[in-house]
Design an enzyme around this catalytic site. Structure first.
Site, PDB file in Angstrom:
ATOM      1  N   HIS A  74      10.030  -3.568   6.352  1.00 20.08           N
ATOM      2  CA  HIS A  74      10.380  -2.193   6.692  1.00 20.08           C
ATOM      3  C   HIS A  74      10.776  -1.394   5.458  1.00 20.08           C
ATOM      4  O   HIS A  74      11.505  -0.408   5.548  1.00 20.08           O
ATOM      5  CB  HIS A  74      11.513  -2.165   7.716  1.00 20.08           C
ATOM      6  CG  HIS A  74      11.155  -2.822   9.001  1.00 20.08           C
ATOM      7  ND1 HIS A  74      11.582  -4.082   9.334  1.00 20.08           N
ATOM      8  CD2 HIS A  74      10.379  -2.398  10.022  1.00 20.08           C
ATOM      9  CE1 HIS A  74      11.088  -4.406  10.513  1.00 20.08           C
ATOM     10  NE2 HIS A  74      10.357  -3.410  10.953  1.00 20.08           N
ATOM     11  N   CYS A 127     -18.819  -0.254 -22.495  1.00 21.24           N
ATOM     12  CA  CYS A 127     -20.138  -0.429 -23.101  1.00 21.24           C
ATOM     13  C   CYS A 127     -20.022  -1.094 -24.472  1.00 21.24           C
ATOM     14  O   CYS A 127     -20.801  -1.992 -24.813  1.00 21.24           O
ATOM     15  CB  CYS A 127     -20.843   0.919 -23.214  1.00 21.24           C
ATOM     16  SG  CYS A 127     -22.511   0.809 -23.903  1.00 21.24           S
TER      17      CYS A 127
END
Length: 580
Positions: free
Chosen positions: A222, A405
């Site tokens: 909770h 890359c």
């Protein structure tokens, strides 16, 4: 600080709309009009059997509505987010099932004061209506060494009780029999949670503050904080800490386990962990328990009792004899219950021997030839160039992709460098291209690795030791480019590496008719075409690759793959010029 963003229509309507969504998505569920109560659509099948009801605050989905169905719950009662449901709705659910012919009603309640009070009041009221009703309190939290008077909290172990009680009810057991059996099983269930972030009730601020890099151990469902805060550790260490705490005999709320015990494990996503993280934690839990001598009989991994968007996980462990496993494996129609194998996890061979693939070209021993030194120098130059361009390529890729890359090209370069240190460059160019294809396929990864490997594999068949003149190399480059286009689906103009490669290869095809001594001029022109092609991608709209998913106005830099191709051509030219 602003409340956390939620994809809802309104704070006030989100619970009712969520219940409607759950019911509309399942043909086996219905809503009790005027109440936040979900019931089985086939109530007539309950006649003469015990019906099961659970529930509590919303925000724990798929609990509890997802566990309604044959072999599990008959109904679930929802309150507001993290709020206990009202007694009137609980009573309505009890009477609905009683009126359908149920022989009795079992309430399965998590140990929270509000739930105990409201379910308890509804039970007393139901008894006044002549309903045979009983209640099982689930309190399996292992967080506190010395629990307060309120006792241990009810957590994800509640789902196990749904399943076992549901199987017993489906078999026709009486209310007293079900209560007796699940009460005994409850003694062998323990749960502990850990989180990397708090959660927030819709419209409210986060439930607690957790600095970046910290994690909370022993928290509830909770949004309440846990018992211990520490720095985030690796998954194996976190899981080991959790199981240490759960089984510590000095704690009054520990789960007693001994070597040889058969257990069922639930790895429960508290809301926001990725599936990848969950799989890593699941592996760690199985290995940790097996390492302590437990027999892991079954494993559940997924979202079973969440805490909104909390980025955390709870582990529930249940001792399981053959009878418990039989009930656990019994069929159910509940939509949120996973389809599990009935095969014991521990002891199952879970790997297969791979098929015989033969040796890879990069693993073979090759003989040198006249071209070996030339090709070796060219490779060395290409590798060093790609490593120098690593950060530039990463930076370009961050604008249109995932920013790696440069890293992927550097991985390929390092793999080639390592290979060169321990292997002779073959005299046959085709063999070298096959070696390079195998290396980039294995080490480079991703779409770039596949594209380069395709290029090199297709080119390899066009150059041999006896056919390695300039025209043969040109034809090889052309074949490689065509393979890239055929399998990759891109063309020049799509803003990919092909925008540098294709014009360069078109220029190289002039080698087939170039006069003796004119090869370097053609190669120089090819390098220039590659550089112009790479620069042209700055103004192209991406139609292939990841950049195609990004708005064109945000992609204003050259394509990193095309820049890499231009750098490779330039490095080859520099190498050949240096050897003249």
């Amino acid at each position: 600080m602003q409340p956390q963003k939620k994809l809802i229509n309104s704070v006030d309507s989100c619970v009712d709309e969520a219940l409607c969504g759950i019911v509309r998505a399942s043909g086996g569920l219905s809503l009790l009009d005027g109440h936040r109560v979900v019931v089985r659509s086939d109530l007539e099948t309950l006649r003469g059997k015990v019906a099961l009801i659970s529930g509590g605050g919303s925000g724990h989905e798929p609990a509890h509505g997802g566990y309604i169905g044959r072999g599990m719950l008959s109904a679930a009662v929802a309150g507001g987010v993290f709020a206990s449901p009202p007694p009137a709705s609980i009573l309505a659910a009890i009477l609905c099932l009683h009126n359908a012919g149920a022989s009795g009603v079992l309430l399965i309640v998590k140990n929270y004061t509000g739930d105990r009070l409201n379910f308890g009041l509804a039970a007393e009221q139901a008894r006044n209506h002549g309903v045979a009703v009983d209640m099982v309190i689930v309190a399996e939290d292992c967080a506190f060494d010395q629990p307060s008077k309120a006792g241990r909290r009810g957590l994800c172990g509640t789902v196990f009780i749904h399943k076992l009680a549901g199987a017993l009810a489906e078999e026709g057991c009486s209310l007293d029999q079900i209560v007796s059996k699940v009460t005994e099983v409850l003694k062998g269930i323990g749960t502990l949670g850990v989180s990397l972030s708090p959660c927030s009730v819709p419209g409210c601020l986060p439930s607690f503050d957790l600095p970046p890099g910290d994690m909370e151990l022993g928290l509830g469902i909770h949004g309440e904080p846990g018992i211990k805060r520490s720095k985030v550790a690796c998954a194996d260490e976190v899981v080991n800490t959790m199981i240490d705490h759960m089984t510590n005999p000095s704690s009054q709320s520990h789960l007693p386990l001994k070597k040889g015990d058969s257990v069922v494990v639930c790895v429960n996503n508290l809301g926001a962990l990725s599936c990848l993280e969950m799989a890593v934690v699941t592996r760690a839990a199985v290995i940790c328990l097996e390492g302590r001598g437990m027999v892991v009989a079954r494993v559940m991994s997924g979202s079973f009792m969440t805490s909104l968007e909390m980025a955390g996980v709870s582990l529930t462990v249940m001792r399981a004899n053959q009878e418990v496993l039989r009930l656990f494996d019994a069929e159910t129609g509940a939509p949120a219950w996973p389809h599990l194998s009935g095969v014991c996890v521990t002891g199952r061979k879970y790997t297969l021997d791979p098929p015989a693939m033969g040796t890879q070209p990069q693993d073979d021993t090759h003989s040198e030839g006249p071209l070996s030194p030339v090709m070796s120098k060219a490779l060395e130059m290409v590798c060093s160039t790609l490593l120098e361009h690593r950060e530039e390529l990463n930076s370009l890729d961050r604008a249109s992709g995932d920013g790696d890359c440069g890293n992927t090209h550097a991985q390929a370069a390092k793999a080639v460098q390592e290979w060169l240190q321990s292997h002779m460059v073959p005299g046959c160019p085709g063999q070298l291209l096959s070696v390079l294809a195998g290396l980039v396929q294995e080490k480079m990864g991703g779409s770039s690795g596949a594209l380069y490997s395709l290029f090199l594999t297709a080119a390899a068949g066009h150059v041999t030791e006896g056919q390695s003149n300039a025209a043969a190399w040109a034809n090889a480059m052309h074949a490689g480019t065509q393979a890239m286009r055929r399998y990759g689906g891109a063309d020049p103009g799509d803003r990919t590496m092909l925008d540098a490669l294709c014009p360069a290869v078109d220029e190289l095809m002039k080698l087939t008719t170039a006069p003796p001594g004119g090869e370097m001029a053609v190669l120089q022109a090819a390098v220039e075409k590659a550089e112009l092609g790479a620069e042209s991608t700055r103004d192209l709209t991406a139609r292939a690759g990841r950049a195609s998913y990004i708005a064109a106005e945000r992609v204003t830099l050259p394509d990193p793959g095309a820049v890499a191709i231009a750098a490779i051509f330039k490095a080859v030219l520099a190498s050949l010029r240096g050897q003249k």
